[in-house]
Design a protein around this motif. Sequence first.
Motif, short mmCIF file in Angstrom:
data_model
loop_
_atom_site.label_atom_id
_atom_site.label_comp_id
_atom_site.label_asym_id
_atom_site.label_seq_id
_atom_site.Cartn_x
_atom_site.Cartn_y
_atom_site.Cartn_z
N GLN A 22 0.81 -1.22 0.00
CA GLN A 22 0.00 0.00 0.00
C GLN A 22 0.84 1.26 0.00
O GLN A 22 0.48 2.26 -0.64
CB GLN A 22 -0.95 0.01 1.21
CG GLN A 22 -2.04 1.06 1.13
CD GLN A 22 -2.94 0.88 -0.09
OE1 GLN A 22 -3.53 -0.17 -0.27
NE2 GLN A 22 -3.03 1.91 -0.93
N VAL B 98 -3.06 -3.76 -6.95
CA VAL B 98 -3.62 -4.60 -5.90
C VAL B 98 -2.53 -4.87 -4.87
O VAL B 98 -1.34 -4.95 -5.22
CB VAL B 98 -4.17 -5.93 -6.44
CG1 VAL B 98 -5.33 -5.69 -7.38
CG2 VAL B 98 -3.09 -6.73 -7.15
N THR B 99 -2.90 -5.00 -3.61
CA THR B 99 -1.93 -5.30 -2.57
C THR B 99 -1.77 -6.81 -2.43
O THR B 99 -2.65 -7.58 -2.82
CB THR B 99 -2.38 -4.72 -1.21
OG1 THR B 99 -3.58 -5.39 -0.80
CG2 THR B 99 -2.62 -3.22 -1.30
N GLU C 112 -2.09 -8.54 0.13
CA GLU C 112 -3.07 -9.08 1.07
C GLU C 112 -4.45 -9.26 0.45
O GLU C 112 -5.29 -9.99 0.99
CB GLU C 112 -3.20 -8.16 2.29
CG GLU C 112 -1.93 -8.01 3.11
CD GLU C 112 -0.91 -7.08 2.47
OE1 GLU C 112 0.29 -7.22 2.75
OE2 GLU C 112 -1.32 -6.20 1.66
N GLU C 113 -4.68 -8.61 -0.68
CA GLU C 113 -5.99 -8.62 -1.30
C GLU C 113 -6.32 -10.02 -1.82
O GLU C 113 -5.53 -10.65 -2.51
CB GLU C 113 -6.02 -7.62 -2.45
CG GLU C 113 -7.41 -7.17 -2.85
CD GLU C 113 -7.37 -5.97 -3.78
OE1 GLU C 113 -8.30 -5.83 -4.58
OE2 GLU C 113 -6.40 -5.19 -3.68
N SER C 114 -7.50 -10.51 -1.48
CA SER C 114 -7.92 -11.83 -1.91
C SER C 114 -8.69 -11.71 -3.22
O SER C 114 -9.76 -11.10 -3.28
CB SER C 114 -8.81 -12.49 -0.85
OG SER C 114 -9.18 -13.79 -1.25
N ILE C 115 -8.13 -12.26 -4.29
CA ILE C 115 -8.72 -12.14 -5.62
C ILE C 115 -8.63 -13.48 -6.34
O ILE C 115 -7.87 -14.36 -5.93
CB ILE C 115 -8.01 -11.05 -6.46
CG1 ILE C 115 -6.52 -11.36 -6.58
CG2 ILE C 115 -8.21 -9.67 -5.86
CD1 ILE C 115 -5.78 -10.41 -7.49
#
Length: 307
Positions: free
Chosen positions: A37, A60-61, A63-66
């Motif tokens: 971030q 996107v970081t 940690e982001e769940s994608i």
Amino acid sequence: MEIKTVSIIGLGALGIMYAHHFSKKFSKENVRIIADQDRINRYLKTGIYCNGELCDFNYVTPEESIPPSDLILFTVKFEGLQNAIRSVINHVGPNTIFMSALNGIISEEMIGEAFGFDNVLYCVAQGMDAVKVDNQLTYHHKGKLVFGDRKSGIISEQTRAVEKFFQLVELPYEIDTNMKHRIWGKFMLNVGVNQTVAVYKSNYGEVLKEGEARQTMIAAMREVIKVAEKEGIGLSEDDLSYWLTVLGTLSPEGKPSMAQDVDAKRLSEVELFSGTVLKYAQKHNINVPVNKLLYEKISSIESEYVR
């Protein structure tokens, strides 16, 4: 197998160039730029420019769940690879293809050890002259990505999928069925040109003309040929000529990554280049005086601004 989503980690020269290209030729939301971030905030504040054009990236970081990406491209510096491998975990699925545009000869092994080798393609980026200064990237030649399978002599479903994607986004590429040889050849070039231009604090033009710098570069490359022979890699004078021809296509005003690091007073990838040559030379009891000298000179340069 079809590539519909791509994740890129590392916004150095190559990362920006490929991210900008993919984002313009493919749907932006399906090209993910992975960054923490703090980096994202900095990128958004200062902007990132490619040949004068403001880049519009989808960040996107880690940690982001994608949903998993179909292709992950690593474009970090070598010292950041382990952290990058950890950062892409949420982008990895059972069919994710991995490619690394890093310098050196071991990044694919590290990625394969982390995620398995079945979907790791070997890759080298060659022929580009991208230069990044602060948030500005400029280049004249995009070069091409040369890729293929870990096992020689085959073209896998994964390789064909990447080929189809590169055709779709109009990215120059080449498939090679002997990628280990190609990677060692690119390593040979990098050992010569990166270190020589850094030591002479110049640009490609310095080694494109006859003179001491070019002689130093070629001598360092020939030492890699000696090491490669002991490692069972058949590099030859023909390979040296091939890579010198590739070098000759670059803009004389351009600079390799190590020279850009020296200009910015950053630690370079010297351990990845002459450091690696010296380790192999010790293993095989080979003398590599040019690489030893380049290692010492670059280490001395770095010691002046790393206290």
